[in-house]
Scaffold this motif. Structure first.
Motif, PDB file in Angstrom:
ATOM      1  N   LYS A 333     -85.077  -2.744  82.227  1.00 49.66           N
ATOM      2  CA  LYS A 333     -85.784  -3.472  81.173  1.00 49.66           C
ATOM      3  C   LYS A 333     -86.430  -2.534  80.162  1.00 49.66           C
ATOM      4  O   LYS A 333     -86.468  -2.807  78.967  1.00 49.66           O
ATOM      5  N   GLU A 334     -86.952  -1.409  80.651  1.00 55.02           N
ATOM      6  CA  GLU A 334     -87.535  -0.398  79.767  1.00 55.02           C
ATOM      7  C   GLU A 334     -86.803   0.922  80.002  1.00 55.02           C
ATOM      8  O   GLU A 334     -86.720   1.402  81.123  1.00 55.02           O
ATOM      9  N   ARG A 335     -86.249   1.487  78.934  1.00 58.73           N
ATOM     10  CA  ARG A 335     -85.556   2.768  79.053  1.00 58.73           C
ATOM     11  C   ARG A 335     -86.553   3.915  79.199  1.00 58.73           C
ATOM     12  O   ARG A 335     -87.706   3.802  78.806  1.00 58.73           O
ATOM     13  N   ALA A 336     -86.059   5.020  79.735  1.00 62.71           N
ATOM     14  CA  ALA A 336     -86.880   6.224  79.830  1.00 62.71           C
ATOM     15  C   ALA A 336     -87.189   6.760  78.434  1.00 62.71           C
ATOM     16  O   ALA A 336     -86.467   6.482  77.466  1.00 62.71           O
ATOM     17  N   LYS A 337     -88.228   7.544  78.313  1.00 65.22           N
ATOM     18  CA  LYS A 337     -88.574   8.150  77.039  1.00 65.22           C
ATOM     19  C   LYS A 337     -87.415   9.033  76.561  1.00 65.22           C
ATOM     20  O   LYS A 337     -86.920   9.876  77.293  1.00 65.22           O
ATOM     21  N   THR A 376     -78.850   7.072  83.105  1.00 67.03           N
ATOM     22  CA  THR A 376     -79.646   7.085  81.887  1.00 67.03           C
ATOM     23  C   THR A 376     -79.118   8.221  81.026  1.00 67.03           C
ATOM     24  O   THR A 376     -78.792   9.301  81.518  1.00 67.03           O
ATOM     25  N   VAL A 377     -79.016   7.953  79.708  1.00 63.29           N
ATOM     26  CA  VAL A 377     -78.391   8.886  78.773  1.00 63.29           C
ATOM     27  C   VAL A 377     -79.349   9.163  77.620  1.00 63.29           C
ATOM     28  O   VAL A 377     -79.997   8.250  77.106  1.00 63.29           O
ATOM     29  N   TRP A 378     -79.421  10.428  77.205  1.00 64.04           N
ATOM     30  CA  TRP A 378     -80.320  10.793  76.116  1.00 64.04           C
ATOM     31  C   TRP A 378     -79.614  11.790  75.192  1.00 64.04           C
ATOM     32  O   TRP A 378     -78.566  12.337  75.524  1.00 64.04           O
ATOM     33  N   GLU A 379     -80.192  12.002  74.022  1.00 66.35           N
ATOM     34  CA  GLU A 379     -79.605  12.934  73.058  1.00 66.35           C
ATOM     35  C   GLU A 379     -80.289  14.293  73.065  1.00 66.35           C
ATOM     36  O   GLU A 379     -79.640  15.324  73.077  1.00 66.35           O
ATOM     37  N   ASP A 380     -81.597  14.310  73.060  1.00 70.36           N
ATOM     38  CA  ASP A 380     -82.363  15.554  72.962  1.00 70.36           C
ATOM     39  C   ASP A 380     -82.801  15.986  74.359  1.00 70.36           C
ATOM     40  O   ASP A 380     -83.492  15.243  75.067  1.00 70.36           O
ATOM     41  N   ASN A 381     -82.428  17.194  74.766  1.00 70.97           N
ATOM     42  CA  ASN A 381     -82.729  17.657  76.118  1.00 70.97           C
ATOM     43  C   ASN A 381     -84.209  17.934  76.373  1.00 70.97           C
ATOM     44  O   ASN A 381     -84.598  18.239  77.499  1.00 70.97           O
ATOM     45  N   LYS A 382     -85.046  17.786  75.345  1.00 70.95           N
ATOM     46  CA  LYS A 382     -86.482  17.873  75.609  1.00 70.95           C
ATOM     47  C   LYS A 382     -86.942  16.669  76.435  1.00 70.95           C
ATOM     48  O   LYS A 382     -88.026  16.695  77.019  1.00 70.95           O
TER      49      LYS A 382
END
Length: 462
Positions: A333-337, A376-382
């Motif tokens: 329901k809520e994605r990770a930062k 979970t997928v993200w763009e910036d590795n920070k």
């Protein structure tokens, strides 16, 4: 490095000072950011043999790499040698014998293209750059699995380089126990695969590519779709398989997406999936009747060139009731930062997969209903640590609904990983490891350990 003689290596050596290094070190999962000592590109089995002898002589830690798709980066590492076999790309099709021989570096797209050009389907995976060897060694799920079986079920023979630098032939008559292990126990445990021979399936010309997407779906409709999907799989035609994702996308909100392949006409596919497509009017649905090769091309082209992600996979045996499905919805329901996409995905099993005994190959979880993937997928590795913590905090909920873990979707934090990946087969796998790699020469963080885990010499002290 000063005293190491690279002349003993017959393949291409890429060091940190080489202009190719920055590209050569990359993994498909860009969350993996490590710096190998050297990378050895092998172009034939002699190169592989020499690479094995080189790391053994110099007491160097190493990893084996083909498609660069290890979720946790187990095909690479910091300050070690990467033995890369991705250039072993020979494909030989013998229609008279009904076999195809694939080099250890062949990837999904290359296999689909070569076989599809002659009218044969291929029981491979969806992502084009996944190495076929790694796919098959871990069992090998794909959109054709219910119809053709897992990729490892078509396997007839393997050629492998062992810890001594010798070539072994594995099949039902020679090194039969190791052949059994290599059908589901994952890559990197026993040796370096330089070729795989598979049985050709019957030719199939046409099929239907299935694409269904419910964007911004409400909870009740989501529950109904997943309930109907489970009902459908109880008696689903072997010729159809689906990957169903319950997702939360930055672009499309919470939704359900189904991608599938049907070895039949689009009109029949529509009838089969009527209970799915009629849940809500908020639907995008396409059923495209075309060649099987064209279907697989679209599936492959839908994958990005690379991603940064945290992921894992387990096996679903139980029927998910409305309460279970709502708990899965709560997870995403809520994605990770920093995350732009998260999903819980059901990869369909059953059909031909279930017809083979769990003792017949090392792939143990044949009678599961689905593989349940979570990512979970993200763009910036920070945001890497934010996503990792978010994922692990929710993984326990997934474990309560599932059994075991899928070795091709590894999770580094998994406890008792041998038993989780291989079920009751793990004890036999440890015995085989002891027989064919007695000093644990082939290692990585989640390797199968031999029954004698104490090293008898310094072979592995590198």
């Amino acid at each position: 490095m000063m005293n190491i003689n690279f002349d003993e290596i017959s393949g291409e050596v890429i060091t940190r000072s080489n202009k190719k290094y920055d590209e050569a070190k990359l993994s498909w999962n860009r969350a993996i950011d490590v710096n190998p000592l050297i990378i050895i590109n092998c172009y034939n089995e002699i190169d592989v043999i020499n690479a094995i002898k080189f790391v053994k002589k110099n007491y160097l830690e190493f990893r084996i790499r083909s498609g660069r798709h290890s979720y946790e980066g187990y095909s690479t590492g910091e300050n070690l040698v990467v033995i890369d076999v991705s250039n072993l790309k020979e494909i030989s099709i013998d229609e008279d014998k009904g076999i195809v021989k694939l080099g250890g570096g062949v990837r999904n797209r290359e296999a689909y293209e070569a076989l599809g050009a002659k009218g044969y389907p291929f029981p491979g995976g969806g992502c084009p750059t996944v190495g076929v060897a790694g796919l098959i060694l871990g069992g090998g799920w794909g959109y054709s699995s219910r119809y053709l079986g897992l990729a490892c079920d078509s396997l007839l023979e393997i050629e492998m380089i062992d810890y001594k630098g010798n070539k072994l032939i594995l099949n039902e008559n020679i090194n039969r126990d190791l052949f059994w292990a290599c059908r589901g126990a994952g890559g990197g445990n026993y040796g370096v695969v330089v070729s795989l021979t598979l049985k050709l399936p019957e030719k199939v010309d046409m099929g239907t590519l299935i694409r269904i997407n419910y964007k911004n779906i409400n909870e009740e409709d989501a529950v109904k779709i997943l309930e109907n999907l489970q009902n459908l799989y109880r008696n689903l035609d072997y010729k159809m398989n689906l990957k169903t994702s319950l997702y939360n996308s930055k672009e499309d909100g919470i939704g359900i997406k189904l991608i599938g392949l049907f070895y039949g006409e689009d009109s029949e596919a529509r009838k089969i999936l009527k209970s799915i497509t009629e849940v809500s009017e908020k639907i995008e649905a396409d059923f495209d009747y075309m060649t099987i090769l064209e279907c697989n091309r679209w599936i492959q082209d839908s994958h990005p060139e690379y991603e940064s992600y945290k992921s894992g996979g387990r096996f679903l045996y139980k029927e998910l009731d409305a309460k279970n499905i709502r708990s899965l919805l709560d997870i995403i329901k809520e994605r990770a930062k920093g995350s732009y996409y998260t999903a819980i995905t059901l990869y369909g099993l059953g059909g031909k997969v279930k017809e083979i005994s769990k003792a017949q190959t090392a792939f143990y979880y044949r009678d599961a209903k689905f593989i349940l993937g979570f990512q979970t997928v993200w763009e910036d590795n920070k945001y890497k640590n934010n996503n990792k913590d978010w994922f692990l905090a929710r993984y326990n909920i997934i474990t309560e609904l599932t059994e075991g873990a899928f070795v091709n979707f590894p999770l580094h934090e998994l406890k008792n990983y041998e038993e989780e990946y291989f079920g009751a087969n793990f004890k036999r796998l440890k015995e085989i490891k002891e027989k064919y790699d007695p000093n644990n020469f082939f290692i990585f963080p989640q390797v199968i350990n031999g029954t004698n885990e104490l090293l008898s010499d310094n072979t592995n002290k590198r």
